[in-house]
Design an enzyme around this catalytic site. Structure first.
Site, short mmCIF file in Angstrom:
data_model
loop_
_atom_site.label_atom_id
_atom_site.label_comp_id
_atom_site.label_asym_id
_atom_site.label_seq_id
_atom_site.Cartn_x
_atom_site.Cartn_y
_atom_site.Cartn_z
N SER A 240 -48.03 -13.79 -33.26
CA SER A 240 -49.31 -13.46 -34.20
C SER A 240 -50.14 -14.48 -34.35
O SER A 240 -49.91 -15.44 -33.70
CB SER A 240 -48.59 -12.94 -35.48
OG SER A 240 -48.15 -14.20 -36.09
N LYS A 241 -51.16 -14.25 -35.18
CA LYS A 241 -52.09 -15.25 -35.34
C LYS A 241 -51.32 -16.53 -35.82
O LYS A 241 -51.99 -17.59 -35.46
CB LYS A 241 -53.25 -14.82 -36.24
CG LYS A 241 -54.19 -13.62 -35.41
CD LYS A 241 -55.34 -13.57 -36.37
CE LYS A 241 -56.40 -12.59 -35.65
NZ LYS A 241 -57.52 -12.25 -36.30
N ARG A 242 -50.48 -16.24 -36.68
CA ARG A 242 -49.89 -17.60 -37.17
C ARG A 242 -49.19 -18.44 -36.22
O ARG A 242 -48.95 -19.52 -36.61
CB ARG A 242 -49.03 -17.20 -38.54
CG ARG A 242 -47.88 -16.43 -38.31
CD ARG A 242 -47.11 -15.83 -39.26
NE ARG A 242 -46.08 -14.90 -39.28
CZ ARG A 242 -44.83 -15.33 -38.74
NH1 ARG A 242 -44.38 -16.75 -38.81
NH2 ARG A 242 -43.99 -14.58 -38.45
N HIS A 243 -48.70 -17.78 -35.24
CA HIS A 243 -48.07 -18.23 -34.08
C HIS A 243 -48.83 -18.96 -33.28
O HIS A 243 -48.59 -19.78 -32.37
CB HIS A 243 -47.28 -17.52 -33.60
CG HIS A 243 -45.89 -17.02 -34.14
ND1 HIS A 243 -45.82 -15.57 -34.45
CD2 HIS A 243 -44.92 -17.51 -34.94
CE1 HIS A 243 -44.70 -15.41 -35.22
NE2 HIS A 243 -44.16 -16.52 -35.54
#
Length: 468
Positions: A240-243
């Site tokens: 995801s974007k946080r990754h």
């Protein structure tokens, strides 16, 4: 067989890192086999496809050096060809018009929900006479999928994969408004483009069964499918974007070099022994799609940054200065002078060995670019107490008398002064670092002094010892 691969993104957003890896694997396999690598923009979703997304995809591929061997194919522009093939399937009895109303389809969905199963079309119009069609309903065209037996795919990555045909319903190939659906368009385009190998994410594996059935119905050879594993985050969850599931342009803006990104993406799901760092020429020689792992791989920012640091250290100084200058000039609020540019040239060997990214290189370089007097970090200010200022004032005289100003002469002068006054070298070197850089960390301080030049270095020492 002349290998033809294709990267086929949907232009509904940026070129994300998983898509970039898919493009890379297609590019590598085509190069490895002496084949052709093509690009197809799958823009049939007119509501979500945007010119900005197309531009971002093309720009990202260009930055990575993964441009296609021919002009991109735009799927929506081929809709008449897709409709022509649908008519062939109708004529051969492999497709039919479905006149189900929205209410009937809603009823099927509710029934599936009640029975706790996925929605599948029940074949209401599969064998009905079109003469029974109700008025006022524009039909969709559905594929008449096999209802018995199995569909088998010999996947180059996943191995033999089988699905019972009873698990697949009659998919829509042409919408009521006459526009083709993705599933049909992909088959026609892969055939017409001569695609021999469809290398894509394993989230498309289910699609491959349906597309294989359409290929068979048309009497065409399906490409060799190679469904590569998805990229997960460090915690094993879907990326995801946080990754780090950002657009390729974001990695460029964060200061990663394209060759480092390519090298890292190669290692996500594929390997060549214990080799960690390699060029695209080496990867091209080594890469084979059958060597791609089946299991998902994990994205790791630290590994990418570590790899990027190595590529920065190996890059030419001229290239790094060109990449760093926009950030430096933005921080300064003005263009750098020729004098400052020359300092960067002279000091870059040491600076680049300390940077993981271009923004870090900018930060590390700033002390060479700042006007006097410098602002000091808290740690540097603590180094410049009254005793330290006195020692700097003492060393300034011997330094000012130097006829030759270089790293060796500055170092020997400071060391001789320390010995003469029975001082540890650090008692002069550390305050000198604070005075010349405004910080407590920098490349070797004697190198820094040489790069700054005599007048600038002496001026910064003078600023440090002056009352504030």
């Amino acid at each position: 067989m002349n290998v033809v691969t294709r990267f086929a993104p949907s232009p509904t957003g940026f070129l994300h890192i998983g898509g970039a890896r898919t493009a890379l694997f297609n590019w590598l396999y085509a190069r490895h086999t002496g084949g052709k690598y093509l690009l197809r923009i799958e823009d049939t979703d007119r509501k979500r496809s945007t010119p900005e997304a197309i531009e971002a995809i093309l720009d990202g591929l260009s930055w990575l050096g993964l441009e296609s061997d021919e002009a991109p194919v735009y799927q929506f522009a081929r809709r008449e060809r897709h409709a022509e093939i649908v008519q062939q399937l109708i004529d051969s009895g492999a497709a039919y018009r479905c006149y189900c109303s929205p209410d009937e389809l809603a009823e099927m969905r509710e029934k599936a929900k009640a029975e706790k199963r996925s929605m599948r079309y029940d074949g209401t119009w599969r064998d009905r006479d079109p003469a029974d069609a109700p008025a006022g309903i524009d039909p969709v065209i559905r594929f008449k999928a096999p209802q018995t037996g199995e569909t088998v795919i010999e996947d180059a990555v996943q191995g033999t994969v089988t699905v019972g045909n009873t698990e697949l319903d009659d998919l829509i190939m042409l919408r009521a408004d006459g526009t083709p659906t993705y599933m049909l368009s992909v088959v026609v385009d892969d055939h017409d483009m001569g695609v021999t190998h469809a290398i894509r994410g394993d989230d498309h594996l289910t699609n491959a069964f349906r597309q294989t059935q359409i290929f068979n119905a048309l009497g065409w050879d399906a490409p060799v499918y190679a469904h590569i594993p998805l990229i997960h985050g460090p915690d094993g969850a879907k990326l995801s974007k946080r990754h780090g599931a950002l657009g390729v342009d974001a990695y460029r803006d964060m200061g990663y070099l394209p060759e480092a990104v390519l090298n890292y993406l190669c290692r996500l799901g594929w390997s060549h022994g214990d080799d960690e760092i390699f060029s695209m020429e080496q990867a091209t020689a080594w890469f084979d799609i059958i060597d791609v792992n089946k299991g998902a791989t994990r994205f790791d920012y630290d590994k990418l940054s570590s790899l990027n640091a190595k590529y920065i250290d190996e890059s030419s100084n001229d290239r790094l200065i060109a990449l760093a200058l926009p950030g430096i000039e933005a921080a300064l609020g003005k263009p750098v002078s020729d004098t400052v540019r020359q300092r960067l040239v002279n000091g870059m060997d040491s600076l680049k060995s300390r940077a993981d990214t271009i923004p870090q290189l900018v930060d590390l370089s700033m002390f060479y670019c700042l006007d006097r007097p410098l602002a000091y970090t808290d740690k540097a200010a603590k180094m410049l107490d009254d005793d330290a200022k006195a020692r700097l004032a003492d060393i300034r005289g011997p330094l000012a008398e130097l006829d030759t100003w270089d790293q060796e002469s500055v170092e020997s002068t400071v060391k001789a002064h320390a010995e003469a006054y029975n001082l540890k070298l650090g008692m002069i070197a550390q305050p000198l670092r604070a005075a010349l850089t405004g910080s407590n960390v920098s490349p070797g301080i004697f190198e820094v002094a040489a790069v700054l030049g005599k007048n600038e270095a002496l001026g910064r020492i003078e600023d440090a010892v002056a009352p504030r």
